[in-house]
Write an enzyme that holds these catalytic residues in place. Structure first.
Site, PDB file in Angstrom:
ATOM      1  N   HIS A 153      21.629 120.430 -46.169  1.00  0.00           N
ATOM      2  CA  HIS A 153      21.309 121.808 -45.921  1.00  0.00           C
ATOM      3  C   HIS A 153      20.276 121.830 -44.637  1.00  0.00           C
ATOM      4  O   HIS A 153      19.504 121.212 -44.443  1.00  0.00           O
ATOM      5  CB  HIS A 153      20.471 122.257 -47.298  1.00  0.00           C
ATOM      6  CG  HIS A 153      19.144 121.567 -47.640  1.00  0.00           C
ATOM      7  ND1 HIS A 153      19.016 120.377 -48.084  1.00  0.00           N
ATOM      8  CD2 HIS A 153      18.044 121.741 -47.068  1.00  0.00           C
ATOM      9  CE1 HIS A 153      17.916 119.843 -48.302  1.00  0.00           C
ATOM     10  NE2 HIS A 153      17.115 120.507 -47.600  1.00  0.00           N
ATOM     11  N   LYS A 199      20.865 116.752 -36.979  1.00  0.00           N
ATOM     12  CA  LYS A 199      22.014 117.433 -37.620  1.00  0.00           C
ATOM     13  C   LYS A 199      23.273 117.207 -36.752  1.00  0.00           C
ATOM     14  O   LYS A 199      22.858 117.359 -35.378  1.00  0.00           O
ATOM     15  CB  LYS A 199      21.592 118.764 -38.034  1.00  0.00           C
ATOM     16  CG  LYS A 199      21.143 119.718 -37.009  1.00  0.00           C
ATOM     17  CD  LYS A 199      20.598 121.110 -37.516  1.00  0.00           C
ATOM     18  CE  LYS A 199      20.215 121.881 -36.258  1.00  0.00           C
ATOM     19  NZ  LYS A 199      19.654 123.229 -36.711  1.00  0.00           N
ATOM     20  N   ARG A 215      19.268 107.456 -31.366  1.00  0.00           N
ATOM     21  CA  ARG A 215      20.586 107.409 -30.292  1.00  0.00           C
ATOM     22  C   ARG A 215      21.380 106.258 -30.598  1.00  0.00           C
ATOM     23  O   ARG A 215      20.928 105.171 -31.105  1.00  0.00           O
ATOM     24  CB  ARG A 215      19.696 107.485 -29.175  1.00  0.00           C
ATOM     25  CG  ARG A 215      18.733 106.361 -28.876  1.00  0.00           C
ATOM     26  CD  ARG A 215      18.045 106.585 -27.356  1.00  0.00           C
ATOM     27  NE  ARG A 215      17.115 105.577 -27.278  1.00  0.00           N
ATOM     28  CZ  ARG A 215      17.559 104.414 -26.920  1.00  0.00           C
ATOM     29  NH1 ARG A 215      18.619 104.122 -26.398  1.00  0.00           N
ATOM     30  NH2 ARG A 215      16.211 103.513 -26.636  1.00  0.00           N
ATOM     31  N   LYS A 218      23.822 100.428 -29.791  1.00  0.00           N
ATOM     32  CA  LYS A 218      24.876  99.499 -29.531  1.00  0.00           C
ATOM     33  C   LYS A 218      26.225  99.929 -30.000  1.00  0.00           C
ATOM     34  O   LYS A 218      26.173 100.538 -31.073  1.00  0.00           O
ATOM     35  CB  LYS A 218      24.608  98.043 -30.229  1.00  0.00           C
ATOM     36  CG  LYS A 218      25.281  96.694 -29.933  1.00  0.00           C
ATOM     37  CD  LYS A 218      24.822  95.555 -30.702  1.00  0.00           C
ATOM     38  CE  LYS A 218      26.106  94.373 -30.536  1.00  0.00           C
ATOM     39  NZ  LYS A 218      25.529  93.326 -31.500  1.00  0.00           N
TER      40      LYS A 218
END
Length: 224
Positions: A153, A199, A215, A218
């Site tokens: 949500h 999100k 982020r 690998k």
């Protein structure tokens, strides 16, 4: 956050009354005449709590069958908002006590999530929290680490939106990681401990993600 309206509260309280009546009635019917000894009161209370939660799972799933949670923006005053707010009341008043504590063993917690509508593949377990089971889809052989949180949500001021979270087979979500609404995680991917996957992020199969915000650290084996 939007105000939960009186009719939504009334609907939930009516369903809660039905749950409690069914729990007390089934306890009396099944155990009321049994000789339970000196601990009769305690045993009846425990049985009543367990049976009431079983009835709560059933009533909740029937409610979702009648008023399913639909993905997308939730407009004020709509049927979707009514369903979403009653769903919130179920969690605030009944289910948080099961899924936000460490009282239940992880294998039993899996059964609770399945009862609440999560789609969990074989041998998939969560030691974290799935806040929106009906919108959570996880493949087989995946582990959700200790105190990780997955939710489907978005609540930003008065804006509300529902977006399913999808996790593939053989994935690992590290301890205390956060996976937000609309995230897709591929087979064999790893989200490092403490990472925050914002999100709508798309994590490919075999990738390793970490950090705040998360982020790619690998790529799949042989890709980097």
């Amino acid at each position: 956050m939007r105000t939960i309206k009186g009719r939504e509260i009334a609907c939930f309280l009516s369903l809660l009354a039905l749950i409690l009546l069914a729990g007390v009635g089934s306890t009396a019917l099944l155990l009321g005449r049994l000789p339970l000894g000196d601990f009769r009161g305690v045993l009846l209370l425990l049985a009543g709590v367990v049976l009431s939660y079983l009835w709560a799972f059933l009533v909740y799933r029937l409610f979702l069958l009648a008023m399913p949670l639909r993905e997308g923006p939730v407009a004020p005053g709509t049927r979707d908002e009514f369903a979403a707010n009653v769903n919130i009341l179920f969690y605030l008043m009944l289910f948080n006590s099961l899924i936000r504590t460490h009282f239940l063993p992880v294998p039993l917690l899996r059964l609770v999530y399945l009862a609440l509508g999560a789609r969990l593949g074989a041998n998939t377990y969560s030691a974290g929290v799935l806040l929106d089971p009906p919108l959570t889809r996880i493949g087989a052989n995946t582990i959700i680490g200790h105190d990780a949180a997955i939710f489907a949500h978005v609540i930003e001021g008065q804006r509300m939106e529902l977006k399913a979270v999808t996790i593939g087979d053989g994935a690992t979500i590290g301890a205390t990681a956060v996976v937000m609404a609309g995230v897709s995680i591929g087979d064999g991917a790893i989200v490092s401990a403490g990472a925050v996957v914002v999100k709508d992020s798309q994590i490919g199969a075999g990738e390793v993600w970490g950090g705040i915000p998360a982020r790619r650290l690998k790529g799949p084996a042989g890709a980097d």
